[in-house]
Design a protein around this motif. Structure first.
Motif, mmCIF file in Angstrom:
data_model
loop_
_atom_site.group_PDB
_atom_site.id
_atom_site.type_symbol
_atom_site.label_atom_id
_atom_site.label_comp_id
_atom_site.label_asym_id
_atom_site.label_seq_id
_atom_site.Cartn_x
_atom_site.Cartn_y
_atom_site.Cartn_z
ATOM 1 N N TYR A 173 0.975 -1.331 -0.224
ATOM 2 C CA TYR A 173 0.305 -0.126 0.239
ATOM 3 C C TYR A 173 0.723 1.060 -0.191
ATOM 4 C CZ TYR A 173 -3.973 -2.967 1.851
ATOM 5 O OH TYR A 173 -4.541 -4.424 1.469
ATOM 6 N N VAL A 174 0.489 2.157 -0.837
ATOM 7 C CA VAL A 174 0.713 3.552 -0.786
ATOM 8 C C VAL A 174 1.159 4.332 0.867
ATOM 9 C CG1 VAL A 174 1.625 6.134 -1.409
ATOM 10 C CG2 VAL A 174 0.647 3.724 -3.323
ATOM 11 N N PRO A 175 2.726 3.957 1.886
ATOM 12 C CA PRO A 175 2.299 4.596 3.088
ATOM 13 C C PRO A 175 1.375 5.823 3.362
ATOM 14 C CG PRO A 175 4.194 4.362 2.102
ATOM 15 C CD PRO A 175 3.607 3.710 1.191
ATOM 16 N N SER A 176 -0.061 5.920 2.667
ATOM 17 C CA SER A 176 -0.664 7.323 2.528
ATOM 18 C C SER A 176 -1.792 7.368 2.440
ATOM 19 C CB SER A 176 0.450 8.731 2.036
ATOM 20 O OG SER A 176 -0.620 10.073 2.320
ATOM 21 N N ALA A 177 -2.809 7.874 3.012
ATOM 22 C CA ALA A 177 -4.406 8.059 3.024
ATOM 23 C C ALA A 177 -4.614 7.782 1.917
ATOM 24 C CB ALA A 177 -5.393 8.420 4.314
ATOM 25 N N ILE A 178 -3.694 7.454 0.549
ATOM 26 C CA ILE A 178 -4.067 8.236 -1.167
ATOM 27 C C ILE A 178 -5.367 8.067 -1.398
ATOM 28 C CG2 ILE A 178 -2.868 6.314 -1.561
ATOM 29 C CD1 ILE A 178 -1.616 8.553 -3.769
ATOM 30 N N ALA A 179 -6.111 6.904 -1.158
ATOM 31 C CA ALA A 179 -7.475 7.144 -1.350
ATOM 32 C C ALA A 179 -8.235 7.879 -1.049
ATOM 33 C CB ALA A 179 -7.995 5.707 -1.588
ATOM 34 N N ASP A 180 -7.859 8.024 -0.184
ATOM 35 C CA ASP A 180 -9.149 9.031 1.167
ATOM 36 C C ASP A 180 -8.879 10.238 0.437
ATOM 37 O OD1 ASP A 180 -10.810 7.485 2.626
ATOM 38 O OD2 ASP A 180 -8.963 7.390 3.909
ATOM 39 N N ARG A 181 -7.728 10.870 0.305
ATOM 40 C CA ARG A 181 -7.428 12.331 0.072
ATOM 41 C C ARG A 181 -8.188 12.593 -1.547
ATOM 42 N NH1 ARG A 181 -6.398 14.556 4.634
ATOM 43 N NH2 ARG A 181 -4.573 13.172 6.120
ATOM 44 N N ILE A 182 -7.738 11.609 -2.236
ATOM 45 C CA ILE A 182 -8.121 11.425 -4.035
ATOM 46 C C ILE A 182 -9.412 11.601 -3.926
ATOM 47 C CG2 ILE A 182 -7.681 10.410 -6.100
ATOM 48 C CD1 ILE A 182 -4.886 9.905 -5.598
ATOM 49 N N VAL A 183 -9.967 11.328 -3.296
ATOM 50 C CA VAL A 183 -11.901 10.707 -2.842
ATOM 51 C C VAL A 183 -12.186 11.767 -2.922
ATOM 52 C CG1 VAL A 183 -13.950 9.201 -2.376
ATOM 53 C CG2 VAL A 183 -11.785 8.175 -3.663
ATOM 54 N N SER A 189 -10.683 5.236 -12.074
ATOM 55 C CA SER A 189 -10.274 5.565 -12.765
ATOM 56 C C SER A 189 -9.364 6.957 -12.897
ATOM 57 C CB SER A 189 -11.648 6.872 -12.888
ATOM 58 O OG SER A 189 -10.963 7.831 -13.847
ATOM 59 N N MET A 190 -8.492 7.006 -11.688
ATOM 60 C CA MET A 190 -7.008 7.961 -11.774
ATOM 61 C C MET A 190 -6.057 6.581 -11.627
ATOM 62 S SD MET A 190 -4.440 8.305 -9.760
ATOM 63 C CE MET A 190 -5.028 7.444 -8.154
ATOM 64 N N VAL A 191 -6.097 5.537 -11.033
ATOM 65 C CA VAL A 191 -5.040 4.331 -11.767
ATOM 66 C C VAL A 191 -4.637 4.092 -12.785
ATOM 67 C CG1 VAL A 191 -3.736 2.535 -10.949
ATOM 68 C CG2 VAL A 191 -5.265 3.758 -8.903
ATOM 69 N N LEU A 192 -6.370 3.484 -13.669
ATOM 70 C CA LEU A 192 -5.646 3.038 -14.810
ATOM 71 C C LEU A 192 -5.880 4.063 -15.661
ATOM 72 C CD1 LEU A 192 -8.408 -0.134 -14.749
ATOM 73 C CD2 LEU A 192 -6.525 0.188 -14.775
ATOM 74 N N GLY A 193 -5.973 5.702 -15.582
ATOM 75 C CA GLY A 193 -6.033 6.508 -16.577
ATOM 76 C C GLY A 193 -4.296 6.683 -16.600
ATOM 77 N N ASP A 194 -3.213 6.169 -16.117
ATOM 78 C CA ASP A 194 -2.053 6.035 -16.232
ATOM 79 C C ASP A 194 -1.698 4.139 -16.979
ATOM 80 O OD1 ASP A 194 -1.732 8.650 -15.116
ATOM 81 O OD2 ASP A 194 -0.335 6.949 -13.072
ATOM 82 N N HIS A 195 -2.297 3.108 -15.966
ATOM 83 C CA HIS A 195 -2.653 2.224 -16.613
ATOM 84 C C HIS A 195 -3.108 1.144 -17.551
ATOM 85 C CE1 HIS A 195 1.135 2.092 -14.435
ATOM 86 N NE2 HIS A 195 0.389 3.359 -12.952
#
Length: 400
Positions: free
Chosen positions: A160-170, A204-210
């Motif tokens: 996991y990214v060591p930050s609440a990145i999903a919470d922040r992005i959403v 949507s965010m992750v697959l925009g790259d991948h």
């Protein structure tokens, strides 16, 4: 007066996703009323604290808000919230919709009190699908949205990214949706319900790259953006530390090699001669660059990159970033005096507005700190407020 001055928001969120969104809205000038359960937002208990219920995660995600503690399971608490909703522009919640319905706070019930209200529901999953009622937390969403898998593709363990990145992005996505609905209401005069799902937003965010070659049918590859997934895409080790640099464009590479005394490169190496070639051989290119970076100190490299106009920054720790010369010059970190907590470090609002300057309106509140004030300005009499207290629907300020 921030750009959202005059906008009143009822904030029924907890933990990080919703509170992060409402803090930004509050920093932009909205009047955010944080409606907490009697026990308070659980994030109050996370991290080292001077006083119970005032941990650093709470302090850094709940400024620019007022707090009222209502027991919404009591009819009087629910009725008080509906009266608050009558004068609100937005209600935002990350409580699962079924639980809100049980409390008598569904969109239909709240909209009956205020048809012009924007009712923002932050949910784990699109409510039309089979996962609608499942709980969702940052870790789960990181895994489900392919972030953890991306570490495997980069040659590492799933992580996991060591930050609440999903919470922040959403949370940021929620701000976009809320403000879009506010703009639409200015045109139509009508409120509406909006839904922001964590799962779909992050995919949507992750697959925009991948999504890569999976964009096509039949697929051209198994997905993934090669540069992002290169095992050597990481801070470069130097003689005495680490530096973060992105030698990316043709001009970057030409100036970089001139700066280190190898002007014949990259033209002499077909793998580095063009952008397309570097992307095709990105693992080899990054690995070779990593070996070059070992030959000088961090300070030497930062000086070289600065003079060559190649993007670079030091790799900061949580402590060293406090002394970053750019952040010091822009007053990003400020020591402020919290009325209960004493001196605390506060971060500036990053966005700059030329006229309607955005700034924190107040520091994070004690649980229920503004309950009587909020109810009074909504039209409750002193006797009614006292009755709410006696019934347990309005909870006392901590320490009372």
């Amino acid at each position: 007066m921030g750009p959202l001055a005059g906008l009143r928001i009822l904030d029924l969120t907890s933990v990080l996703m919703g509170p992060y969104a409402t803090q930004i809205l509050g920093d932009y000038g909205a009047d955010v009323i944080k409606v907490e359960a009697p026990e308070g937002d659980v994030v109050r208990q996370i991290g080292p604290a001077r006083h119970d219920g005032m941990g650093p995660l709470f302090l850094n995600t709940n400024r620019s808000k007022r707090s009222i503690a209502l027991d919404l399971k009591k009819p009087a608490g629910r009725d008080a919230l509906l009266k608050l909703a009558e004068k609100a522009d937005v209600l935002i919640s990350n409580v699962r919709p079924r639980a809100l319905t049980r409390l008598g706070l569904s969109y239909e019930e709240v909209a009956a009190a205020n048809p012009g209200l924007i009712y923002a529901s932050l949910v784990g999953f699109d409510q039309r699908g089979p996962f609608a009622e499942r709980p969702a937390y940052d870790d789960l969403i990181q895994g489900g949205s392919c972030l953890a898998y991306s570490f495997i593709r980069a040659g590492q363990r799933p992580s996991y990214v060591p930050s609440a990145i999903a919470d922040r992005i959403v949370g940021l996505a929620a701000i976009n949706a809320i403000l879009a609905a506010v703009v639409e209401r200015e045109r139509s005069g009508q409120g509406q319900k909006i839904e922001v799902p964590m799962y779909e937003t992050m995919i949507s965010m992750v697959l925009g790259d991948h999504l890569g070659g999976l964009t096509f049918e039949p697929p051209l590859d198994k997905g993934g953006y090669a540069r992002h997934l290169s095992p050597d895409r990481r801070p470069y080790q130097t003689k005495d530390g680490y530096v973060c640099a992105l030698v990316y464009t043709d001009g970057h590479w030409q100036r970089f090699f001139r700066a280190i005394g190898r002007p014949d490169m990259p033209a002499a190496d077909p793998r580095m001669a063009t952008f397309a070639a570097r992307m095709k051989h990105v693992d080899e290119v990054y690995a070779e660059l990593g070996q070059i970076m070992l030959t000088r100190t961090t300070a030497e490299w930062l000086d070289i990159f600065d003079k060559a106009d190649v993007p670079a920054l030091p790799m900061h720790s949580y402590e060293s970033v406090l002394e970053d010369p750019h952040l010091v010059a822009t007053d990003f970190f400020e020591m402020v005096e919290h009325p209960q907590e004493g001196p605390i470090r506060s971060m500036a609002v990053p966005a700059q507005f030329s006229r309607s300057k955005a700034r924190p309106s107040r520091l994070a509140p004690v649980l229920g700190e503004h309950g009587e004030e909020i109810l009074s300005e909504t039209g409750f009499s002193a006797a009614e407020i006292q009755e709410l207290r006696q019934s347990g629907a309005l909870c006392a300020v901590e320490g009372e």
